[in-house]
Design a protein around this motif. Sequence first.
Motif, PDB file in Angstrom:
ATOM      1  N   GLY A  59      39.782  44.839  39.605  1.00 11.32           N
ATOM      2  CA  GLY A  59      41.067  43.378  38.402  1.00 11.32           C
ATOM      3  C   GLY A  59      39.885  42.487  37.702  1.00 11.32           C
ATOM      4  N   VAL A  60      39.505  42.102  39.368  1.00 13.71           N
ATOM      5  CA  VAL A  60      38.294  40.549  38.703  1.00 13.71           C
ATOM      6  C   VAL A  60      37.324  40.723  38.007  1.00 13.71           C
ATOM      7  CG1 VAL A  60      36.762  39.208  39.750  1.00 13.71           C
ATOM      8  CG2 VAL A  60      38.812  39.771  41.011  1.00 13.71           C
ATOM      9  N   ARG A  61      36.396  42.531  37.656  1.00 16.64           N
ATOM     10  CA  ARG A  61      36.010  42.571  36.904  1.00 16.64           C
ATOM     11  C   ARG A  61      35.899  43.062  35.369  1.00 16.64           C
ATOM     12  NH1 ARG A  61      34.452  45.921  41.295  1.00 16.64           N
ATOM     13  NH2 ARG A  61      32.957  44.687  42.664  1.00 16.64           N
ATOM     14  N   ARG A  62      37.180  43.020  35.380  1.00 20.45           N
ATOM     15  CA  ARG A  62      38.237  44.018  34.041  1.00 20.45           C
ATOM     16  C   ARG A  62      38.602  42.366  33.867  1.00 20.45           C
ATOM     17  NH1 ARG A  62      40.293  48.142  37.267  1.00 20.45           N
ATOM     18  NH2 ARG A  62      42.430  46.981  36.747  1.00 20.45           N
ATOM     19  N   TYR A  63      38.954  41.232  34.487  1.00 25.95           N
ATOM     20  CA  TYR A  63      39.709  39.893  34.088  1.00 25.95           C
ATOM     21  C   TYR A  63      40.831  40.396  34.144  1.00 25.95           C
ATOM     22  CZ  TYR A  63      34.402  38.828  32.685  1.00 25.95           C
ATOM     23  OH  TYR A  63      33.024  38.498  32.757  1.00 25.95           O
ATOM     24  N   ASP A  64      41.793  40.698  34.493  1.00 26.85           N
ATOM     25  CA  ASP A  64      42.709  40.755  34.631  1.00 26.85           C
ATOM     26  C   ASP A  64      43.612  39.977  35.676  1.00 26.85           C
ATOM     27  OD1 ASP A  64      42.973  43.687  34.207  1.00 26.85           O
ATOM     28  OD2 ASP A  64      43.109  44.557  35.613  1.00 26.85           O
ATOM     29  N   PHE A  65      42.159  39.278  36.360  1.00 29.13           N
ATOM     30  CA  PHE A  65      43.662  37.812  37.014  1.00 29.13           C
ATOM     31  C   PHE A  65      42.655  36.707  36.860  1.00 29.13           C
ATOM     32  CE2 PHE A  65      43.174  41.819  39.987  1.00 29.13           C
ATOM     33  CZ  PHE A  65      44.659  41.657  39.903  1.00 29.13           C
ATOM     34  N   ASP A  66      41.881  37.070  35.924  1.00 30.56           N
ATOM     35  CA  ASP A  66      41.260  36.145  35.299  1.00 30.56           C
ATOM     36  C   ASP A  66      42.073  34.004  35.006  1.00 30.56           C
ATOM     37  OD1 ASP A  66      38.531  35.009  34.649  1.00 30.56           O
ATOM     38  OD2 ASP A  66      39.255  34.069  32.680  1.00 30.56           O
ATOM     39  N   ALA A  67      43.168  34.118  34.332  1.00 29.70           N
ATOM     40  CA  ALA A  67      44.411  33.297  34.132  1.00 29.70           C
ATOM     41  C   ALA A  67      44.588  32.642  35.710  1.00 29.70           C
ATOM     42  CB  ALA A  67      45.101  33.541  33.216  1.00 29.70           C
ATOM     43  N   ASN A  68      44.637  33.361  36.208  1.00 32.90           N
ATOM     44  CA  ASN A  68      44.743  32.831  37.455  1.00 32.90           C
ATOM     45  C   ASN A  68      43.959  32.866  38.420  1.00 32.90           C
ATOM     46  OD1 ASN A  68      46.743  35.221  36.467  1.00 32.90           O
ATOM     47  ND2 ASN A  68      48.051  32.865  37.195  1.00 32.90           N
ATOM     48  N   LEU A  69      42.928  32.549  38.117  1.00 37.12           N
ATOM     49  CA  LEU A  69      41.449  32.218  39.529  1.00 37.12           C
ATOM     50  C   LEU A  69      40.766  30.891  38.709  1.00 37.12           C
ATOM     51  CD1 LEU A  69      39.320  35.774  39.195  1.00 37.12           C
ATOM     52  CD2 LEU A  69      40.723  34.470  41.158  1.00 37.12           C
ATOM     53  N   ALA A  70      41.226  29.994  39.938  1.00 35.90           N
ATOM     54  CA  ALA A  70      40.580  28.717  39.736  1.00 35.90           C
ATOM     55  C   ALA A  70      38.899  28.388  39.716  1.00 35.90           C
ATOM     56  CB  ALA A  70      40.815  27.740  40.722  1.00 35.90           C
ATOM     57  N   PRO A  71      38.239  28.138  38.591  1.00 31.54           N
ATOM     58  CA  PRO A  71      36.635  27.822  38.499  1.00 31.54           C
ATOM     59  C   PRO A  71      35.904  26.940  39.144  1.00 31.54           C
ATOM     60  CG  PRO A  71      38.056  26.604  36.794  1.00 31.54           C
ATOM     61  CD  PRO A  71      39.342  27.311  37.351  1.00 31.54           C
TER      62      PRO A  71
END
Length: 160
Positions: free
Chosen positions: A76-88
């Motif tokens: 899911g991370v590789r597909r950017y499914d959670f990108d909006a909820n991952l802090a940079p």
Amino acid sequence: SQGFTVGPKFKGVKMLPPGPHFITYRSISDQGGAAPASGFFLHVEPRQIIVKVWDPSIECVVDMADQEEAERYAAGVRRYDFDANLAPYNMHAARTWAALSSCITADHVRRLSPAGGCTISIMAEATDPELMNPKTEAEKKLVEHLVKGRAMMEELIKKR
């Protein structure tokens, strides 16, 4: 160092540069009381995805027990499914951190981590009598950093 006040949407941190990292955390009650800080070392490889979860029964960040589920999260991370909820990760500090930690290998991290992958109590380390009377310049810097970190955490708690 970098800090986050997290809530239910927080899914983790993205863009960690390769190399060693020390992750710290603490739980804060609804009334604002904070548990002692804990932490763990990890060594990130290029493009590696590390899946950990919060275990509320022991108030600790642990490896996900179900490896198949962990791989589904990684996919899911590789597909950017959670990108909006991952802090940079703070990339402005990456160069400095890389210079400071360039001699710390994955083997060092493995050997210095507690047996069984347990977390390290920051409070126990921060109250070490040897550190409260720093003798060397490095010890003085460490005590200064611990005091500054404690003040930052107290500010975060007050803002809640």
